[in-house]
Design an enzyme around this catalytic site. Structure first.
Site, short mmCIF file in Angstrom:
data_model
loop_
_atom_site.label_atom_id
_atom_site.label_comp_id
_atom_site.label_asym_id
_atom_site.label_seq_id
_atom_site.Cartn_x
_atom_site.Cartn_y
_atom_site.Cartn_z
N MET A 182 48.56 36.72 38.22
CA MET A 182 48.96 36.98 39.53
C MET A 182 48.25 35.95 40.23
SD MET A 182 47.18 40.61 40.74
CE MET A 182 45.53 41.14 40.32
N TYR B 98 36.22 40.59 42.52
CA TYR B 98 37.64 40.47 42.51
C TYR B 98 38.62 41.86 42.71
CZ TYR B 98 37.27 41.02 37.26
OH TYR B 98 36.81 41.26 35.93
N GLU B 99 39.86 41.39 42.96
CA GLU B 99 40.89 42.77 43.16
C GLU B 99 40.40 43.10 44.33
OE1 GLU B 99 43.52 42.51 41.70
OE2 GLU B 99 42.68 41.21 40.13
N GLY B 100 39.75 42.55 45.34
CA GLY B 100 39.27 43.24 46.58
C GLY B 100 37.87 43.46 46.59
#
Length: 562
Positions: free
Chosen positions: A161, A427-429
């Site tokens: 992604m 990561y991933e927020g």
């Protein structure tokens, strides 16, 4: 330093703590029998122990590298990936119509957990693919699904992604990547993306990128973002990888850890892509993948905590140093402070893993049509991601401390755990963003979903012989929640992180209570340790949260950053 997949721990949690029987009772998951799940976990554990774990140090010492535009992966990674793919470790929760096993996310969570503990840098590859499979399953056209899902599910192709850009960071709405319709159903995608985990590999026949970009007439901000599928090699009329697309890996990031995982800067120059989902609705489609990844990243923290705890316990049991006042081994495991650290490592690892598996069960029940469980999963997601990763960092750091001076020496391998897990809180927020989500979007119902969770915890704790302190702290969580709901948004944000961590502390106590109900002496001892020594931290965290943003702006920006 051998790693052993904690299969027995998974089985205990599924049976005694997170209520997996509720999932296996659903018609959609009829295949998830005890026998099937046990066989899958056993075989995956064998692969993790025998194939993946020996690769962990190799990836750290011999990082992925970029040679003449081609990513070369760490020694042994190709064989390790193939072992995972052949065992169906990417296909666990995927749709059987496209070659998946159709099993619950909870089973996939168990397998991702053990694979991450064995070799986190390599496990990140199938994790990204799993997320892409879910996104395409929900938002891809029938033609896209028919072409891409079988390849991704089999492991023949890998998925990524692409969100972040140099100027945008966490503000995805500021992205500059453009997509222009060509009039034939494809789009020309142009722009640069950074921090792309496993953006390329030399062991997959193709790499499929999901890329956020903006159409020419799209509105500004996050409302004008679309999602595009952009393959490295454009499939030909037979579906086989064909001509090279107009994209390339510009460079690999030089990272603190996870050296075996190539984190790429990707350049797209009019690359051919296909729209996924609706125009200007790309974030909704991408969030399907991101929420999947947030559970996976929570488990990254748990995975490393497990590996660090195993290493620390083995060292403490074999290292003679000083003369313990209690115990007969003569090893440092009998020193009171070493005992404290090892107990804390085990208690935190258990609580973080239970929270992640509890989230997975709620996700599965939500997918089966239970709206209450779906709302519960939405609340638990930011907590599991933040708590799991913070505890991974804490336990890895504590593992170094147990090793003493040897923990600071790279030869022992324990420093790698701390380096590898550190990014999981980012990561991933970032965990701050997760906390703001919890006190923002997840309180948009006035706190109703959170209160339902608190009600259940209070009731459960009050019915347990060890539960009085837990019920009392759940009451404090209720007060803190009501205070949060009544605050202005920036005040909520100022207290969001301590509120989330206090919330996680109460959840952890509930899981330990359930474990203690098994009657096993070690489970009861660990529950008492957690409730007596760690749960009280929640009171201080709730007190911090109650201050909101008060005092945070007392220094000017100039004074603060001088």
């Amino acid at each position: 330093m051998p790693y052993r997949a904690p299969v027995a721990e998974f089985t205990f949690l599924l049976r005694h703590v997170v209520g997996f029987d509720r999932v296996s009772a659903q018609p959609a998951y009829a295949e998830a029998t005890d026998e099937t799940v046990a066989a899958l976990l056993s075989e995956a554990g064998r692969i993790c122990d025998e194939v993946l774990a020996p690769l962990n140090r190799q990836g750290d010492l011999h990082p992925a590298r970029l040679e003449n535009g081609v990513v070369r992966t760490s020694p042994g990674y190709a064989a390790g990936y193939r072992a995972m793919a052949d065992a169906g470790m990417t296909a666990i929760a995927a749709d059987p119509a496209y070659g998946g096993l159709g099993l619950p996310q909870t089973v996939a969570a168990c397998i991702n957990d053990m694979a991450g503990g064995a070799c986190l840098a390599l496990e990140m590859n199938p994790l990204m693919t799993q997320g892409q499979i879910e996104a395409l399953s929900h938002h891809g056209s029938d033609a896209i699904k028919a072409l891409y899902l079988p390849k991704l599910i089999s492991g023949a192709w890998c998925g990524t992604m692409n969100l972040t850009e140099p100027q945008a960071g966490s503000d995805v709405g500021a992205l500059a990547t453009k997509a222009v319709a060509r009039g034939d159903g494809t789009y020309a995608v142009t722009g640069q993306k950074i921090y792309i985990s496993w953006g390329d590999t030399d062991f997959a026949a193709n790499v499929v990128h999901l890329v956020l970009a903006r159409l020419p007439d799209a509105p500004g901000g996050s409302k004008g973002i679309s999602l595009f599928l952009v393959p490295k090699l454009i499939p030909d009329e037979t579906g086989a990888p064909g001509v090279a697309n107009s994209l390339k890996v510009v460079s690999l990031e030089h990272k603190l850890g996870l050296h075996g995982s190539p984190t790429c800067v990707m350049q797209y120059d009019g690359a051919t892509g296909w729209l996924i989902g609706e125009e200007n609705r790309g974030l909704a489609a991408m969030f399907t993948m991101m929420n999947n990844a947030r559970l996976g990243v929570a488990l990254h923290g748990v995975s490393i905590a497990e590996a660090a705890t195993q290493a620390a316990a083995a060292y403490a049991a074999g290292r003679k140093q000083g003369q313990p006042l209690v115990g007969g081994t003569g090893m440092i495991v009998d020193h009171a402070d070493v005992r404290r650290m090892l107990m804390e490592m085990r208690a935190e690892t258990f609580a973080a893993r239970a929270l992640a598996f509890d989230l997975a069960v709620s996700i599965d029940l939500g997918h089966a049509g239970d709206a209450v469980q779906a709302a519960r999963a939405a609340v638990l997601t930011p907590i599991a991601k933040s708590y799991g990763t913070e505890m991974g960092i804490k336990v890895a750091n504590m593992g170094i401390q147990v090793h003493g001076g040897m923990g600071f020496i790279e030869d022992t391998g324990v420093a790698q755990f701390a380096r590898d897990v550190r990014v999981a809180a980012i990561y991933e927020g970032t965990n701050g963003i997760q906390a703001m989500d919890l006190v923002g979007r997840k309180m948009a119902d006035g706190g109703a979903a959170i209160h339902a969770l608190i009600d259940a915890m209070e009731s459960e704790a009050m019915g347990d012989p060890m539960g009085a302190p837990v019920a009392a702290m759940a009451g404090q969580l209720r007060v803190a929640t009501d205070a949060m709901v009544g605050m202005e948004l920036n005040d909520r944000f100022g207290g969001a992180v301590p509120y989330l961590m206090g919330f996680a502390r109460v959840l952890g106590a509930i899981y330990h209570l359930r474990a203690a109900q098994s009657g096993a002496a070690r489970r009861m001892a660990l529950a008492r340790f957690y409730i007596d020594r760690l749960l009280p931290e929640a009171a201080g965290l709730f007190a911090q949260a109650g201050h909101g943003a008060k005092g945070l702006y007392d220094l000017s920006a100039e004074d603060l950053c001088a």
